[in-house]
Structure formats: C-alpha cells, structure tokens
Enzyme design. Structure first.
Site, PDB file in Angstrom:
ATOM      1  N   GLY B  73       0.810  -1.212   0.000  1.00  0.00           N
ATOM      2  CA  GLY B  73       0.000   0.000   0.000  1.00  0.00           C
ATOM      3  C   GLY B  73       0.848   1.267   0.000  1.00  0.00           C
ATOM      4  O   GLY B  73       0.540   2.220  -0.711  1.00  0.00           O
ATOM      5  N   GLN B 181      -7.631   0.893   4.064  1.00  0.00           N
ATOM      6  CA  GLN B 181      -8.483   0.359   5.133  1.00  0.00           C
ATOM      7  C   GLN B 181      -9.862  -0.065   4.626  1.00  0.00           C
ATOM      8  O   GLN B 181     -10.497  -0.934   5.212  1.00  0.00           O
ATOM      9  CB  GLN B 181      -8.664   1.410   6.244  1.00  0.00           C
ATOM     10  CG  GLN B 181      -7.406   1.706   7.037  1.00  0.00           C
ATOM     11  CD  GLN B 181      -7.017   0.574   7.969  1.00  0.00           C
ATOM     12  OE1 GLN B 181      -7.848  -0.161   8.496  1.00  0.00           O
ATOM     13  NE2 GLN B 181      -5.726   0.402   8.165  1.00  0.00           N
ATOM     14  N   SER B 201      -4.434  -2.660  -0.445  1.00  0.00           N
ATOM     15  CA  SER B 201      -3.396  -3.492   0.148  1.00  0.00           C
ATOM     16  C   SER B 201      -3.961  -4.878   0.433  1.00  0.00           C
ATOM     17  O   SER B 201      -5.026  -5.001   1.042  1.00  0.00           O
ATOM     18  CB  SER B 201      -2.892  -2.838   1.438  1.00  0.00           C
ATOM     19  OG  SER B 201      -2.009  -3.715   2.096  1.00  0.00           O
ATOM     20  N   ALA B 202      -3.238  -5.923   0.011  1.00  0.00           N
ATOM     21  CA  ALA B 202      -3.742  -7.295   0.155  1.00  0.00           C
ATOM     22  C   ALA B 202      -3.832  -7.738   1.611  1.00  0.00           C
ATOM     23  O   ALA B 202      -4.796  -8.391   2.012  1.00  0.00           O
ATOM     24  CB  ALA B 202      -2.848  -8.254  -0.632  1.00  0.00           C
ATOM     25  N   HIS B 203      -2.833  -7.343   2.421  1.00  0.00           N
ATOM     26  CA  HIS B 203      -2.785  -7.922   3.773  1.00  0.00           C
ATOM     27  C   HIS B 203      -3.812  -7.322   4.732  1.00  0.00           C
ATOM     28  O   HIS B 203      -3.946  -7.775   5.862  1.00  0.00           O
ATOM     29  CB  HIS B 203      -1.369  -7.849   4.356  1.00  0.00           C
ATOM     30  CG  HIS B 203      -0.986  -6.514   4.918  1.00  0.00           C
ATOM     31  ND1 HIS B 203      -1.008  -6.245   6.266  1.00  0.00           N
ATOM     32  CD2 HIS B 203      -0.566  -5.388   4.313  1.00  0.00           C
ATOM     33  CE1 HIS B 203      -0.600  -4.998   6.453  1.00  0.00           C
ATOM     34  NE2 HIS B 203      -0.333  -4.455   5.292  1.00  0.00           N
ATOM     35  N   CYS B 328       3.485   6.903  23.832  1.00  0.00           N
ATOM     36  CA  CYS B 328       4.384   5.834  24.250  1.00  0.00           C
ATOM     37  C   CYS B 328       4.410   4.677  23.267  1.00  0.00           C
ATOM     38  O   CYS B 328       5.361   3.911  23.240  1.00  0.00           O
ATOM     39  CB  CYS B 328       4.003   5.324  25.631  1.00  0.00           C
ATOM     40  SG  CYS B 328       4.758   6.319  26.915  1.00  0.00           S
TER      41      CYS B 328
END
Lengths: 129, 391
Positions: B73, B181, B201-203, B328
């Site tokens: 991506g 997304q 994006s594939a993942h 953090c």
C-alpha cells in the site's frame, strides 16, 4: 521490549495507591506529555517509614514508580535523595532508551516528596516559634 | 498465562485466509515461472497474474487493464502521488491532502514540497471528517492533485470521497484515494464514484503482506518511480510477485463474497455491540471518529485518565491484541496527530485505544474484550492520580 522485572512490577505494582495523611507529597510530570507521578511519604525520625504512589503513564512509568518506592522505603531522607534514575534503571534490568525519562520522573518524584515534607516541617517549626 | 486469545488489530494486518494460502502455494515451487518468459512456465505464471488482476479489478468495479500491482500500500500511495504530480507539473504545482492521512501519503506530500510543489493540508472536524467546502475553497487554478483517504485507520471515519471526486472531476484535477483500510471491507465502485486512482493493500483483506494494488483510471497519465524492465505497463518495473499477486486475487474474491453473504452486516452488529458496551460500562470512555460513517470492523476510543500503552499491555496479558495512538506506542512524546487534528486534548489522546474486528470475530470475543477492558481500566485508574471518581 521490556525486561521481565518491568513487566512484573507493571502487572503487580508494589506500594500503589493514594495515602491518607501523608507527611510529604511530590507530583512531577504533566498530563500533556502523558506522564504524571505522585509520591506520598510518611516520615519518622528523618526516615521514610511508609511510601506509596499514583502514576498516570505507560508501563515503564508504573514499574519505575513501584521500583523507586521499594528502593527508598526504610531509608533516611538523605539516603533516599542519593537514589538516582540510573539506580532505578539498573534495578529494573534496563529500560528502552525512549523510556529513560520515566526513571527520571521516579527520581524527581522522591525529591519532590522529600522537599514537600521538609518545607512543611520548616513551616510548622516556624509557626510554633 | 491466558487461556483465550482474541486478536482485534485487523487494521494493522489480517491473517492470510486458508483459501488464499491454498491458491498461493503452487506459485512458489511448482509454477515458479517468470510471467515475462515466453515458455510454458512463464505463460502459466502470466495467466495466474492476469486472473488475479481481473479479480482485484472486479472488487472495485475497475477494468483489469487499470490495475497495477506494487510491493504494498505504501508503494502504491507513493506511486500515485509522486507519479501524478510529476506527470502534471507543467500544468501546476499545487497539491492538496488532509490532516489525517497515513504517513505513506503525508510523507510523500512533504517530499513533493521539497521538490517545489505547494501543499495544502485540509483540516477535519471533531469526528475526523473533511469539510467539502474546505476542499472547494482550497482549490486553485494551478491545483493538479487531491489525495484523500477513504477511511481513516485510527478512528475509522469515512471521508466524503464521492463528493470530493465530483468536485475534482469537474475541474480536471486528479483525485487519488488511499483505500487501504476500506477496500475489501465495504463495496464501492471507482467508476461510479469518479475516483481517478485508488490504493489497495492485500494484507488488510486476508491476503499476504508485500502486495499492493493501484487502480489508475484509463487516460490518467503518471510517471513511474521504479524504472527497469517495464513490467506493469512500465509503471512498476520488477519481476511480478506471482504468488503474492495470486494471493491478492484470492483475497479479492473472498472479499467480494463477504459483500453478499451478510458478513459485513454482522460485523457492523458486533462493532456496535463493542462500542455500546465500552461507552456504557466504562465511565469517561469516548468513541473517537464518526458513530455511523465508519469502517464496519472498527471501534476506537479514548479512555480518560489513562495512558494507552499501559492498557495495551494489560490487554495483551489477557490475550487481547489491540492498538493505540498514544505517544508511548509511537516512540515520540506527541500522541497521534490524527486525534490532535480532531481537536482532542493531549491528555485524552494519550488514552486512545483501537479495536479492529475480523471476519472470525465472535460475539463471545466482544464480550470477553469488553469485560476485560472494564476491569483493566478500573485497575489502572486505581493507580492514576488523574482519576477523581474513586470511592
């Protein structure tokens, strides 16, 4: 990323919670930066006889609070003031570089609580005189 | 330590689905050919890549010839933004994006700024939505490119992409959408919406990591950023990641199927159950982002008087995987720029949490997460000097 000691104290912190009628209170850090440490102490004959903390912050801030309170409990005020953030980091088995400021808060929190105690005592003595 | 594991960080990545893995496996050792070779090994690989391209195109209503495969991506975002800006720099030097984009977009725009482009960053409202009137007033005669995400990764809010596309289409401005997304999670059609370029994006949709896709509407010219053997119509040189691309195709098929079998509706029900449970059972807990105009699998919160990393680690100890935009967890002192852009205070932004559900998330998982979070928040608030309502 954290040592076992840090995780152990983060999951089961020692000396946690507010103290009723403390002799000294030190608060350091600020909420904007995401860290506040509040240290409460009870003092008898110049010695820290009880201590507790409240901390808003990440795991290392909570673990550092727990560790420093354990380290100074029972020490004289001067001995407690000699504890540095390096001592806290070493006792925790190390902290990631970006978390060193948490140990600094622990050192400063103790100093602030002792200063508060001494200032109150001084004011008390002057009031009596 | 824990007996139950609940992964609720699907916005970060998803598990490769079994069907996807099965589809990929032959393309490592058996059908290992280079798709660019003329022989039978090459032709088999080429056929597999072409079929995958059809499936990915079908997912968003594009033609297969309009899909370019990339190494992910981020690469697709960079190719779209830099490629379009450089192809059109003689027409103008002004480019527009929003304050809540992913770093792959924001940092590409910063780089364009270094190259002499002028960048306008659109603000968002308290629910992380861009105002269409802000876009309209930012457009200048020399504006050549607008990039806006379909849905935000941290707070899930949908942007008004269809309206923005119309405005750009009318003015001849290239409109890029980062759909990382959203693609594969909600059905939409790039052609109907007037999107010129779309990143996928594939993942993020049960496919493998390291494979991305860029839809480029026919007629839109862009410059490549990787030069070489001329693969992917010369826009992304380098031997195709055949197995990964096949996996992307299978993942796109799976996603298309989930659009029609009621999966998305169930996901929305579970998401709403989590949102309602958290906001009703935990005091001083707020949903971030839009209540309804949000990703079907996405629930994000700010929890007052607490810091995100401490909650994440306690959740982790209970077997729950979530994420946070606290300082953090980012390794800086500043909390998430997305939350700050929405006008959320630093103090509250430090206590951000994101739960992103997956296709295998169950009602029991939601209950487990809500119950554990409630307990963890109570335990940590007992330590927090900011928490006033102690009794």
């Amino acid at each position: 990323m954290y040592t076992e000691k840090v995780m152990e104290l983060f999951m089961n912190p020692k000396n946690a919670g507010r103290m009723e009628d403390p002799d000294g209170v030190g608060e350091v850090g600020n909420p904007r930066c995401g860290d506040i440490m509040k240290i409460y102490i009870k003092v008898k004959d110049e010695r820290i006889v009880d201590i507790s903390f409240e901390t808003f912050g990440c795991a290392s801030a909570i673990a550092s609070s727990s560790m420093v309170t354990e380290m100074v409990k029972g020490l004289t005020l001067d001995e407690a003031l000699a504890i540095s953030n390096k001592d806290v980091v070493n006792a925790l088995g190390g902290l990631p570089p970006q978390k060193i400021h948490c140990s600094l808060l622990a050192e400063e929190g103790i100093q602030a609580a002792i200063e508060d105690y001494r200032a109150k005592r001084k004011a008390g003595v002057e009031a009596k005189a | 330590m824990t007996e139950r594991y609940v992964y609720m960080d699907h916005s970060a990545t998803t598990a490769v689905d079994r069907s996807v893995l099965e589809a990929m496996l032959p393309y490592f050792s058996e059908e290992f050919g280079n798709p660019n070779s003329l022989h039978i090994w090459g032709r088999k690989a080429r056929k597999a890549v072409n079929e995958a391209r059809e499936k990915v195109a079908a997912l968003v209503g594009a033609d297969a010839s309009e899909i370019i495969f990339t190494g992910g991506g981020s690469e697709a975002d960079n190719l779209a933004i830099k490629g379009a800006a450089f192809a059109r720099r003689d027409k103008g030097r002004h480019v527009i994006t929003t304050a809540i984009e992913h770093h792959a977009v924001i940092d590409a725009f910063h780089w364009l700024e270094d190259q002499g482009f002028e960048v306008t960053v659109l603000p968002v409202d308290e629910r992380a939505m861009v105002g269409i009137s802000d876009l309209e007033s930012a457009i200048r005669p020399d504006t050549i490119l607008v990039s806006m995400m379909y849905a935000n990764n941290e707070v899930g809010t949908f942007q008004p992409v269809a309206e923005a596309a119309r405005i750009c289409n009318d003015r001849g401005i290239i409109f890029h959408v980062d759909g990382v997304q959203a693609a594969g999670h909600i059905p939409f059609n790039v052609r109907d919406m007037g999107i010129d370029m779309l990143t996928m994006s594939a993942h993020k949709m049960y496919g493998p990591k390291g494979v991305g896709g860029l839809y480029i509407r026919k007629g839109v010219k862009i410059q490549p950023i990787v030069h070489g053997g001329g693969q992917e119509r010369g826009l992304r040189s380098g031997t195709e990641n055949t197995a990964g691309i096949v996996g992307f195709g299978a993942a796109a098929d799976l996603a298309s199927m989930r659009f029609t079998d009621g999966s998305i509706e169930e996901e929305v029900r579970l998401r709403d159950l989590l949102i309602d449970s958290v906001t009703s059972s935990i005091e001083d807990a707020y949903l971030t982002g839009h209540r309804t105009e949000r990703l079907p699998f996405h629930a994000s919160f700010c929890i007052g008087s607490l810091e995100g990393e401490s909650m994440l680690l306690r959740l982790d100890a209970a077997g729950i995987g979530a994420s946070s935009g606290s300082a953090c967890t980012s390794g800086s002192l500043e909390p998430s720029y997305v939350l700050l852009a929405m006008g959320i205070t630093h103090e509250l932004a430090h206590g951000s949490l994101r739960f992103s559900l997956g296709k295998d998330t169950t009602r029991e998982d939601i209950v487990y997460v809500a119950e554990n979070l409630k307990k963890i928040v109570a335990d940590l608030r007992a330590l927090s000097p900011l928490w006033k309502n102690r009794g």
